[in-house]
Design a protein around this motif. Structure first.
Motif, PDB file in Angstrom:
ATOM      1  N   HIS A   1       2.757   2.619   2.513  1.00 34.00           N
ATOM      2  CA  HIS A   1       2.629   3.603   3.521  1.00 34.00           C
ATOM      3  C   HIS A   1       3.887   4.134   3.741  1.00 34.00           C
ATOM      4  CE1 HIS A   1      -1.071   2.049   4.182  1.00 34.00           C
ATOM      5  NE2 HIS A   1      -0.952   0.622   4.678  1.00 34.00           N
TER       6      HIS A   1
ATOM      7  N   GLU B   1       0.640  -1.354   0.036  1.00 31.07           N
ATOM      8  CA  GLU B   1       0.065   0.002  -0.088  1.00 31.07           C
ATOM      9  C   GLU B   1       0.667   1.329  -0.049  1.00 31.07           C
ATOM     10  OE1 GLU B   1      -0.386  -2.479   2.259  1.00 31.07           O
ATOM     11  OE2 GLU B   1      -2.290  -3.301   0.730  1.00 31.07           O
TER      12      GLU B   1
ATOM     13  N   SER C   1      -0.946   2.137   8.744  1.00 28.98           N
ATOM     14  CA  SER C   1      -1.892   2.499   7.798  1.00 28.98           C
ATOM     15  C   SER C   1      -1.952   4.339   7.387  1.00 28.98           C
ATOM     16  CB  SER C   1      -3.445   2.123   8.128  1.00 28.98           C
ATOM     17  OG  SER C   1      -3.881   2.779   9.522  1.00 28.98           O
ATOM     18  N   ARG C   2      -2.724   4.633   6.635  1.00 25.82           N
ATOM     19  CA  ARG C   2      -2.644   5.898   6.406  1.00 25.82           C
ATOM     20  C   ARG C   2      -3.120   6.513   7.592  1.00 25.82           C
ATOM     21  NH1 ARG C   2      -0.046   8.861   1.949  1.00 25.82           N
ATOM     22  NH2 ARG C   2       0.438   7.172   0.865  1.00 25.82           N
TER      23      ARG C   2
END
Length: 369
Positions: A153, A151, A176-177
């Motif tokens: 990150h 993803e 995570s974001r």
């Protein structure tokens, strides 16, 4: 039971760690004084990483769009050497360079650094390579971005180390974001080569103790949202080489609570198994309030020139004013590593800065004239 024993060991290290001040050596004349130094050894701009290689100390700094190096035989004289630009980014998406480290792997030089495209949520790790025997010569070439997770990150503050013929990357990243808060964790992965991971990232530390989760300064200054911090990992080994020690900075750097934590794993353990890493439940390096030395952290371990001793560099603040906006007020200091009975470094807290300290064993006196 093992966790209890480990926690007890950490508490012993913390309790017996002292902020002892050294004594001024007697009868130090002009010649003998070349054997001693006084902290701080530099301002905060020295950089956070120093590497010892074949008799030389290399200090690296990432700044704006460039990578800079300075070199000295005497680590206490690095501040007097000129920074030389060894690489400049031609890609605007690889800017705001910071958190640089220099490593020598398989007869080549590698620089790991954090860069972004002016969006802090896009911070990621890049790698440069130089096959010259001298990192101040030859050409550093961008090998590319390290894909730390699918993803993409945030990834920053990276370091590498080798164990049993395997190469590992350790870094600070987000799980995570961010939405309403930001959590900076420590991850590890194995590497196929110095610029490519061969495994998924493994979470080995996240802010959980109170001393790791401070984000409001003593004067009330704070970030716009909570930021919980584990960052700036550095790998060292026990005196008997049987333990892998991973030091990291905890809590907000803009607070006086910034300090150093430590993870420990057996050198023979599966380092990609998160349960192999045990966290010390108390800080292993924290403020010396009696001498007004605050927020010590970002340690970097180096050997003496003759490799009979070890020292650690660290950054520290001497005031509590404007900590949020004046990070450049950090100073770089150096202390000798003392060991406990199990061969684990005792860091304690910063020594007072009017202490005359002996330079690392084997430091060339001729270069101090």
């Amino acid at each position: 039971m093992m966790r209890i024993k480990y926690a007890f060991l950490c508490l012993l290290v913390w309790c017996f760690s002292s902020c002892h001040s050294g004594k001024y050596p007697e009868n130090v004349d002009g010649t003998d004084s070349l054997l001693f130094y006084v902290n701080p050894v530099s301002t905060g701009f020295l950089g956070r990483h120093v590497l010892f290689h074949q008799g030389m100390y290399y200090c690296i700094q990432g700044w704006m769009s460039g990578i800079y190096l300075r070199v000295a035989e005497d680590v206490t004289l690095l501040k007097e050497k000129e920074f030389r630009n060894v690489w400049t980014s031609a890609d605007p998406s690889v800017g705001n360079i910071d958190d640089a480290e220099l490593h020598y792997i398989d007869s080549k030089w590698y620089v790991y650094f954090t860069g972004n495209d002016n969006n802090l949520d896009n911070r990621c790790i890049y790698v440069l390579e130089n096959d010259s025997p001298d990192p101040l010569k030859g050409t550093f070439r961008l090998k590319g971005r390290i894909d730390t997770d699918k993803e993409n990150h945030v990834a920053m503050f990276s370091t590498v180390f080798q164990q049993d013929g395997r190469l590992y990357l350790v870094w600070c990243g987000w799980p995570s974001r961010r939405i309403y808060e930001e959590t900076q964790c420590i991850y590890i992965a194995e590497m196929e080569n110095p610029w490519t991971l061969s495994s998924e990232r493994v979470l080995i530390s996240k802010p959980e103790y109170e001393w790791e989760c401070q984000w409001v300064g003593i004067d009330g200054n704070r970030t716009a949202y909570p930021i919980y911090v584990n960052e700036c990992p550095q790998v060292f080994r026990s005196l008997r080489q049987d333990k892998i020690l991973l030091y990291y900075a905890a809590s907000g750097r803009w607070t006086p609570y910034y300090c150093e934590g430590m993870l420990m794993a057996d050198a023979s353990a599966d380092l990609l198994d998160s349960t192999s890493w045990k966290k010390c439940p108390v800080p292993v390096f924290s403020s010396n309030t009696a001498d007004k030395l605050y927020a010590p952290s970002i340690v970097c371990f180096i050997p003496s020139p003759d490799e009979t001793e070890y020292y650690y560099l660290y950054k520290v603040r001497k005031d509590l004013e404007d900590m949020f906006i004046s990070l450049e007020k950090y100073e770089v200091c150096m202390q000798k590593v003392e060991w406990d009975k199990d061969g684990i470094p005792i860091l304690g807290c910063p020594q007072r800065q009017d202490t005359l300290l002996r330079k690392p064993s084997g430091t060339p006196r001729a270069n101090n004239d």
